[in-house]
Design a protein around this motif. Structure first.
Motif, short mmCIF file in Angstrom:
data_model
loop_
_atom_site.label_atom_id
_atom_site.label_comp_id
_atom_site.label_asym_id
_atom_site.label_seq_id
_atom_site.Cartn_x
_atom_site.Cartn_y
_atom_site.Cartn_z
N GLN A 226 0.84 -1.20 0.00
CA GLN A 226 0.00 0.00 0.00
C GLN A 226 0.88 1.25 0.00
OE1 GLN A 226 -3.03 0.05 3.09
NE2 GLN A 226 -2.97 -2.18 3.23
N ILE A 227 0.32 2.32 -0.54
CA ILE A 227 1.00 3.63 -0.51
C ILE A 227 0.08 4.58 0.23
CG2 ILE A 227 2.12 5.44 -1.89
CD1 ILE A 227 2.07 3.34 -4.22
N PRO A 228 0.35 4.86 1.50
CA PRO A 228 -0.55 5.69 2.32
C PRO A 228 -0.71 7.10 1.74
CG PRO A 228 1.06 4.54 3.70
CD PRO A 228 1.51 4.36 2.27
N GLU A 229 -1.80 7.74 2.13
CA GLU A 229 -2.11 9.07 1.64
C GLU A 229 -1.03 10.09 2.03
OE1 GLU A 229 -4.59 10.18 -0.30
OE2 GLU A 229 -5.37 8.16 -0.55
N ASP A 230 -0.37 9.86 3.20
CA ASP A 230 0.64 10.82 3.64
C ASP A 230 2.05 10.46 3.18
OD1 ASP A 230 0.93 8.53 5.12
OD2 ASP A 230 1.10 9.54 7.07
N SER A 231 2.17 9.52 2.26
CA SER A 231 3.48 9.12 1.76
C SER A 231 4.06 10.20 0.85
CB SER A 231 3.38 7.80 0.99
OG SER A 231 4.61 7.52 0.33
N PRO A 232 5.36 10.50 0.99
CA PRO A 232 5.97 11.48 0.08
C PRO A 232 6.04 10.96 -1.36
CG PRO A 232 7.64 10.42 1.45
CD PRO A 232 6.31 9.98 1.98
N ASN A 233 5.81 9.65 -1.53
CA ASN A 233 5.89 9.06 -2.87
C ASN A 233 4.53 8.61 -3.39
OD1 ASN A 233 8.85 9.12 -3.27
ND2 ASN A 233 8.85 7.80 -1.45
N LEU A 234 3.46 9.27 -2.87
CA LEU A 234 2.10 8.92 -3.27
C LEU A 234 1.91 9.10 -4.78
CD1 LEU A 234 -0.79 8.10 -2.48
CD2 LEU A 234 -1.28 10.53 -2.11
N LYS A 235 2.50 10.16 -5.34
CA LYS A 235 2.33 10.46 -6.76
C LYS A 235 3.57 10.16 -7.58
CE LYS A 235 -1.14 14.01 -5.82
NZ LYS A 235 -1.54 15.43 -5.99
#
Length: 448
Positions: A226-235
């Motif tokens: 999963q890639i959490p919403e607060d991840s710096p690498n979300l996008k």
């Protein structure tokens, strides 16, 4: 819903095993022309859920789900029918028959349990075969995830060679081998090292909690879960199921290699190689100040790992003739492993008594979803376990009656009815105490 599915499988399995076990007593008793007064699934103290008399026998279902029984005329059992025992023996009673016939009746239930367990394992081998990760194919060693494995002196990449001098066939069996074992051997950087398993290993294992997972894992690749919403690498372009294979050109095959690589580039922007749909893509990532990508990793099925070239699985199919020795070997391994665990339970210093469980523990081993293969595997295990437990020389169990009958056959002296009555009471009290302790453990763990 999950609890209902587990409970239904547990009740079905337990009922099947109890009925067949009691049939093992019932059939030889009838063959030897002994009157069988009752045949019950579960106990019927004061009243029954269902009962019907056919011939001399009342067949029924009790309301206390602690087992079942057949009431054989002239036998001192859990019914404690003192009035009947006070009368002179009748020709159709158990006590009037020769010792060898009584011995066969007593061993009938245990015999059925063992034969049933072996038969189920044979049919499972024939119907499903076996699929597992051979320990020898874990060529790059194990992944150490928690302090228990670290306390054993195991490091990432160590290869587990033997436990108690025996080579390990299946990697999935490692945890059980450590539970039953006393020492093990590893290979580290080409050197063979001998290590001891602490006597209180099982106690440490229980203290981890029931959801802690296995002691050792095979090494997995770094798979994005999963890639959490607060991840710096979300996008960044990362997607679930991507496999990270390199950071700034430094290759990583396994997840446990990632930490050291990421710490060297903490706080930096890097280029990662990820494997997606069998193609390698380059993605720019921001590494946090503590050396993290900001994702939740996951695992993937062994079949996918095999396809990717990480592991080679063993997929075995058996003809019916081949399934017979394979099922027998699995039954024997199940029995010997169970005996080893039982020995440790009776040694307080191992802490194995903490793992003793009752109905909740047994019910919890059934899967959340119906699986015929899992159901019959568990039923075969429980059948062998039930057979062995009933062989223990405790007066209230079949094994206790067997001991007294063998004593009579060897010495020519039959124990008195009063002695047998007192022995039955003592055995019953011991069983109730064990039952209370085991189910008390379950309740304690439930609230812990």
């Amino acid at each position: 819903m999950e609890i209902l599915i587990k409970a239904s499988q547990f009740i079905l399995s337990l009922s099947l095993l109890i009925v067949l076990h009691e049939l093992g007593h019932f059939i030889p008793a009838k063959l030897f022309k002994i009157k069988v007064e009752k045949f019950y699934l579960f106990f019927d103290y004061k009243f029954s859920i269902f009962k019907k008399k056919i011939g001399d026998t009342v067949y029924g279902i009790g309301w206390i789900p602690l087992g079942g029984y057949v009431k054989i005329a002239g036998m001192i059992d859990e019914s404690m029918d003192k009035e009947q025992m006070a009368l002179p023996p009748k020709p159709w009673e158990f006590r009037s028959k020769p010792a060898w016939q009584r011995l066969i009746i007593m061993l009938g239930g245990v015999f059925v349990n063992f034969v049933l367990g072996i038969f189920i394992y044979i049919m499972l081998m024939w119907g499903y075969g076996e699929s597992y990760l051979p320990n020898e194919n874990v060529k790059d060693g194990v992944w150490v995830r928690d302090s228990l494995a670290m306390n054993l002196g195991i490091q990432n990449g160590d290869k587990i060679l033997t436990v108690d001098g025996q080579k390990i066939k299946k990697f999935s069996g490692l945890s059980l081998e450590f539970i039953n074992g006393n020492n093990f051997q590893i290979e580290r950087n080409g050197h063979v090292i001998d290590k001891e398993i602490p006597e209180d290993f099982i106690s440490q294992l229980m203290d981890r909690g029931k959801d802690a997972g296995p002691v050792l894992y095979p090494r997995y690749p770094f798979v994005i879960g999963q890639i959490p919403e607060d991840s710096p690498n979300l996008k960044s372009g990362l997607k679930p199921k991507d496999i990270v294979t390199a950071i700034n050109g430094v290759s990583m095959k396994y997840y446990d290699e990632a930490e050291a690589i990421l710490l060297k580039v903490k706080g930096q922007k890097v280029t990662a190689n990820v494997l997606r749909d069998n193609k390698t893509k380059k993605i720019d990532l921001q590494i946090s100040e503590d050396g993290k990508i900001g994702v939740i990793s996951t695992t993937i099925p062994f079949k996918d790992l095999e396809r990717l070239g990480y592991y080679e699985l063993a997929d075995l199919e058996y003809s019916f003739a081949e399934a017979i020795p394979a099922g027998w070997n699995k039954s024997w391994k199940t029995l010997t492993d169970y005996i080893k665990q039982l020995k440790k339970i009776f040694n307080p210093s191992t802490g194995a008594y903490k793992g003793l469980g009752g109905f909740i523990s047994i019910g919890s081993i059934f899967p959340n979803e119906w699986s015929a293969e899992s159901f019959w595997n568990i039923t075969a295990f429980l059948s062998i376990m039930l057979g062995f437990m009933n062989l223990l020389p405790i007066p209230a169990l079949d094994g206790g009656h067997v001991v007294f009958t063998l004593w009579e056959m060897i010495t020519g002296k039959k124990p008195g009815d009063k002695f047998l009555e007192y022995a039955q009471v003592v055995g019953f009290v011991l069983l109730i105490a064990l039952l209370l302790f085991a189910n008390g453990n379950d309740i304690f763990r439930l609230f812990q």
